[in-house]
Design an enzyme around this catalytic site. Structure first.
Site, PDB file in Angstrom:
ATOM      1  N   TYR A   1     -74.211  64.514   7.921  1.00 39.46           N
ATOM      2  CA  TYR A   1     -75.009  63.506   8.619  1.00 39.46           C
ATOM      3  C   TYR A   1     -75.662  64.180   9.824  1.00 39.46           C
ATOM      4  O   TYR A   1     -76.093  65.315   9.749  1.00 39.46           O
ATOM      5  CB  TYR A   1     -74.123  62.289   8.965  1.00 39.46           C
ATOM      6  CG  TYR A   1     -74.936  61.062   9.278  1.00 39.46           C
ATOM      7  CD1 TYR A   1     -75.870  60.574   8.365  1.00 39.46           C
ATOM      8  CD2 TYR A   1     -74.800  60.405  10.487  1.00 39.46           C
ATOM      9  CE1 TYR A   1     -76.638  59.461   8.653  1.00 39.46           C
ATOM     10  CE2 TYR A   1     -75.555  59.285  10.790  1.00 39.46           C
ATOM     11  CZ  TYR A   1     -76.482  58.820   9.866  1.00 39.46           C
ATOM     12  OH  TYR A   1     -77.244  57.731  10.153  1.00 39.46           O
TER      13      TYR A   1
ATOM     14  N   LYS B   1     -73.521  49.777 -18.748  1.00 40.43           N
ATOM     15  CA  LYS B   1     -74.599  50.712 -19.101  1.00 40.43           C
ATOM     16  C   LYS B   1     -74.531  51.952 -18.207  1.00 40.43           C
ATOM     17  O   LYS B   1     -74.721  53.086 -18.660  1.00 40.43           O
ATOM     18  CB  LYS B   1     -75.943  49.989 -18.915  1.00 40.43           C
ATOM     19  CG  LYS B   1     -77.132  50.710 -19.523  1.00 40.43           C
ATOM     20  CD  LYS B   1     -77.082  50.631 -21.041  1.00 40.43           C
ATOM     21  CE  LYS B   1     -78.226  51.364 -21.674  1.00 40.43           C
ATOM     22  NZ  LYS B   1     -79.145  50.528 -22.394  1.00 40.43           N
TER      23      LYS B   1
END
Length: 751
Positions: free
Chosen positions: A41, A96
């Site tokens: 970060y 999926k």
């Protein structure tokens, strides 16, 4: 193959446990120190941000965009369930996403958009474009799906693919290539009838036309009959594009003399008379789900020359989208494609068709419990063919490169193929293979501990998963009570409960046991107590007399104690060459450790036998055995009396002339790490060992439990090998699923 049976409660539990949903996010970089956080970060992250802003292509290098697909739906056409809305569709979209990961190692996030307005939907997806390498649209009703997909294709610079349309079309095309090959017909000559003018049907016909089928030879039908030029009722622009000039008005008319029928409509839409009216060697793809337009049995009854495919896994030739979308996206992502075009879809279909015409690897036939070879009952590869991952994406990538869809073409296709092979977790096909072999075996499985809820749950799962008959040793009243407490009251009638009181074989069992134990200090009374009151012994007696095909026990007692009881009935001890082999599955690797059950302190002869037993198990699992005899020393250094037997054991195998690789003694890192092996160029292993033979049972136990607790490895076993009967002994900490896995191994006679 039997259809898998499950209850509503099991389906809900599967989605609830161990955590709600079907996937989670994990970090791929270290996140432990302050420095890690500074790089992940602020401030370190600023560097790739600035580079990507200056050159957007670098997003594929410095972020996960290049291996990330969104599965997006508004839930207006969920499976066969209709409009369930965005939230109602989420379990399907999560499913999926995990299929993308399982079959092609594509990371995927499901996104459900709460709108039925195509404009709102289009805008939302377009604005998410920078995040993803591709968009998989799913379960959106026609005709909105056509507008949404076409507009997004025009507006976005990444692949947008509506799987309900094109996924079905690609697999259908692959099957048709081979069906026509078998019947000696050409796509440009055949008459094709399509029933079902929705998203999938229209996409199927469009793809076949782009592959050479003639417009005038293709008749599309819907619920109102033939779509002919001049028809006005129930029409839209997508149907109109396929209207033909004809006098035919009904499906019955259209089927007369047709070579090919494609159905994406409803159960029972095709009659036997219609099939009789078709041309010679008719091709029938009855793809309605869950029940086809006509079953293969009904079609073959009147036309033995028919080639039939359905959408179901319990019939040959399943038209299954999972053969297409994972590999289409894998190939498209790997060339940083701008789109998935017709040429890429055709390349996918042709590659699938070519694969089905090749010899099928043994492990695929083994997995399905039958020999598969190209012919009328095998025109489409099976979803679990391990070659799919390295055969289909390269074909898709090549087509994308040839048509200018690639931002970053692949330079070395051979190296790319090898990388694809390495992407897949080898443990998955092995576990799948074992499950399918168990289903084919239909073994009568004896579950010895019918007083334990975990065992009862496993027995119910064994039977409902279609593996065979579950025989539970216990008292009927206890079993009934425990099942009801476990929320499985409906299973009470399904299980067969066996015990000494209801067995007509008890006297035979006691005579057999007395014969074995009379010279081991047991009298008739001792034998009666053992046979009539001990479930482990009773289960073993059933197995020894052929009143079951496999035995699972050990969930309620220490494994050493259970093994002692089983040995009263069946020779399963060190003296008779038995050994325990534990499989450790971790980060895509399988390593077998032995002996984890029988030998406490084996000598060099025992160690050689243990290696042979472990090699047998490895081959049963579809692995080519590579054995390492492991210790704290490597090839004699440091010298230790405790390690000497590990040094001698390979020489024992030399004398026995075994047919697998082995080497030792060596430390575990040398056994498992090819880099470490390079320091010993004389050693005989051709790669990392997949079997570790350890000095003693305590070291085996420590190793496996340490991997389980610290590394989160999946542990299967110990698998009891080298015994004349199929027995598996669970650990007392086993879950119902662990017990089921052991039953499946017993059904396959692994070991």
């Amino acid at each position: 193959m039997a259809r898998v049976k499950f209850t509503r409660e099991e389906a809900l539990a599967f989605h609830l446990e161990p955590t709600p949903g079907k996937w989670e996010v994990q970090a791929t970089v270290p996140m432990t120190t302050q420095r890690d956080l500074s790089l992940a970060y602020s401030p370190g992250v600023a560097v790739p941000c600035e580079d990507i802003a200056a050159n957007p292509e670098l997003a594929y290098d410095y972020t996960n965009k290049g291996n990330l697909v969104a599965v997006i739906s508004n839930g207006t056409a969920v499976l066969g369930l209709g409009n369930l809305g965005a939230l109602g569709s989420k379990p399907v979209m999560e499913g999926k996403s995990v299929l993308f990961k399982r079959f092609a190692d594509v990371n995927s996030i499901d996104i459900e958009l709460d709108t039925e307005d195509p404009e709102e939907f289009i805008k939302a997806v377009r604005l998410m474009g920078p995040t993803f390498g591709g968009i998989n649209l799913e379960d959106i009703k026609a005709p909105e799906c056509f507008i949404i997909e076409q507009t997004l294709k025009e507006q976005m610079d990444i692949p947008v693919f509506h799987d309900d349309q094109h996924g079905t079309a690609v697999i259908c095309a692959a099957g048709l290539i081979n069906a026509l090959h078998l019947s000696g017909k050409k796509i440009e000559d055949v008459r094709i009838v399509l029933n079902g003018a929705g998203a999938a049907g229209i996409a199927c016909l469009e793809l076949l036309k782009s592959m050479g089928a003639k417009h005038e030879n293709c008749v599309m039908c819907d619920t109102k009959g033939v779509i002919y030029q001049g028809r006005t009722e129930g029409m839209n622009q997508w149907k109109s594009a396929h209207a033909v000039k004809t006098e035919m008005r009904t499906l019955e008319d259209a089927m007369k003399g047709a070579d090919v029928f494609l159905g994406v409509s409803a159960k029972g839409a095709v009659t036997q008379q219609m099939v009789m009216d078709m041309a010679e060697d008719p091709v029938i793809f009855a793809m309605a789900n869950p029940d086809p337009e006509i079953t293969p049995e009904e079609a073959h009854e009147v036309r033995p020359d028919a080639i039939v495919a359905t959408g179901r896994s319990d019939y040959p030739n399943q038209v299954n989208n999972v053969l297409g979308f994972p590999y289409l996206f894998r190939g498209a992502l790997d060339i940083h494609a701008r789109a998935i075009n017709d040429e890429m879809k055709i390349a996918c279909a042709e590659a699938l068709a070519a694969l089905a015409r090749e010899d099928v690897p043994d492990e695929v036939g083994l997995a399905y419990g039958k020999t598969l070879s190209f012919g009328r009952d095998y025109i489409i590869p099976t979803p679990f063919d391990p070659r799919l991952i390295h055969r289909i994406p390269p074909a898709v990538a090549r087509a994308g490169m040839d048509t200018g869809a690639a931002r970053r073409p692949i330079v070395d296709m051979g190296a790319y193929t090898e990388r694809l092979k390495a992407r897949m977790d080898p443990t998955t096909p092995i576990l799948r293979s074992i499950n399918n072999r168990a289903r084919a075996a239909q073994a009568r499985m004896i579950f010895a501990e019918g007083d334990d809820p975990r065992v009862l749950r496993a027995a119910v799962l064994y039977q409902r998963n279609g593996f065979g008959k579950a025989l539970v040793v216990g008292r009927e009243a206890d079993v009934k009570q425990k099942l009801e407490e476990a929320g499985l009251a409906d299973a009470v009638r399904e299980l067969e409960v066996v015990n000494a009181a209801n067995s007509r074989h008890l006297q035979t069992y006691k005579d057999f046991l007395y014969e074995r134990l009379q010279r081991r200090g047991m009298d008739r009374q001792d034998v009666h107590r053992l046979a009539a009151r001990d479930r482990h012994v009773f289960g073993a007696l059933m197995l020894a007399h052929g009143h079951g095909d496999g035995l699972v026990t050990g969930a309620t007692r220490k494994s050493a104690h259970v093994l002692q009881l089983v040995n009263h009935v069946i020779d399963a001890d060190a003296k008779h060459g038995a050994a325990g082999v534990t499989a450790i599955l971790h980060k895509g690797r399988i390593v077998l450790i032995s002996d984890t059950l029988v030998h406490e302190w084996p000598n060099e002869q025992d160690l050689a036998t243990i290696a042979e037993r472990a090699a047998d198990v490895a081959r049963h699992l579809g692995l080519e055995p590579r054995v390492a005899f492991v210790s704290f020393s490597t090839f004699g250094y440091p010298v230790s009396e405790r390690a000497e037997k590990m040094h001698i054991a390979p020489r024992v195998l030399d004398q026995r002339g075994v047919s697998f690789e082995y080497e030792g003694e060596m430390t575990v890192d040398v056994a498992l790490n090819p880099k470490a092996q390079e320091s010993y160029p004389f050693q005989r292993l051709t790669g990392p060992a997949n079997i570790l033979v350890v000095p003693a049972r305590h070291s085996a136990s420590i190793s496996t439990k340490l991997m389980q607790e610290m590394a989160g490895a999946t542990i299967i076993g110990p698998i009891l090998a080298g015994v004349d009967h199929s027995i598996q002994i669970c650990s007392s900490s086993s879950t119902a699923n662990d017990i089921l896995n052991m039953a499946v191994l017993a059904a396959c006679k692994v070991g």
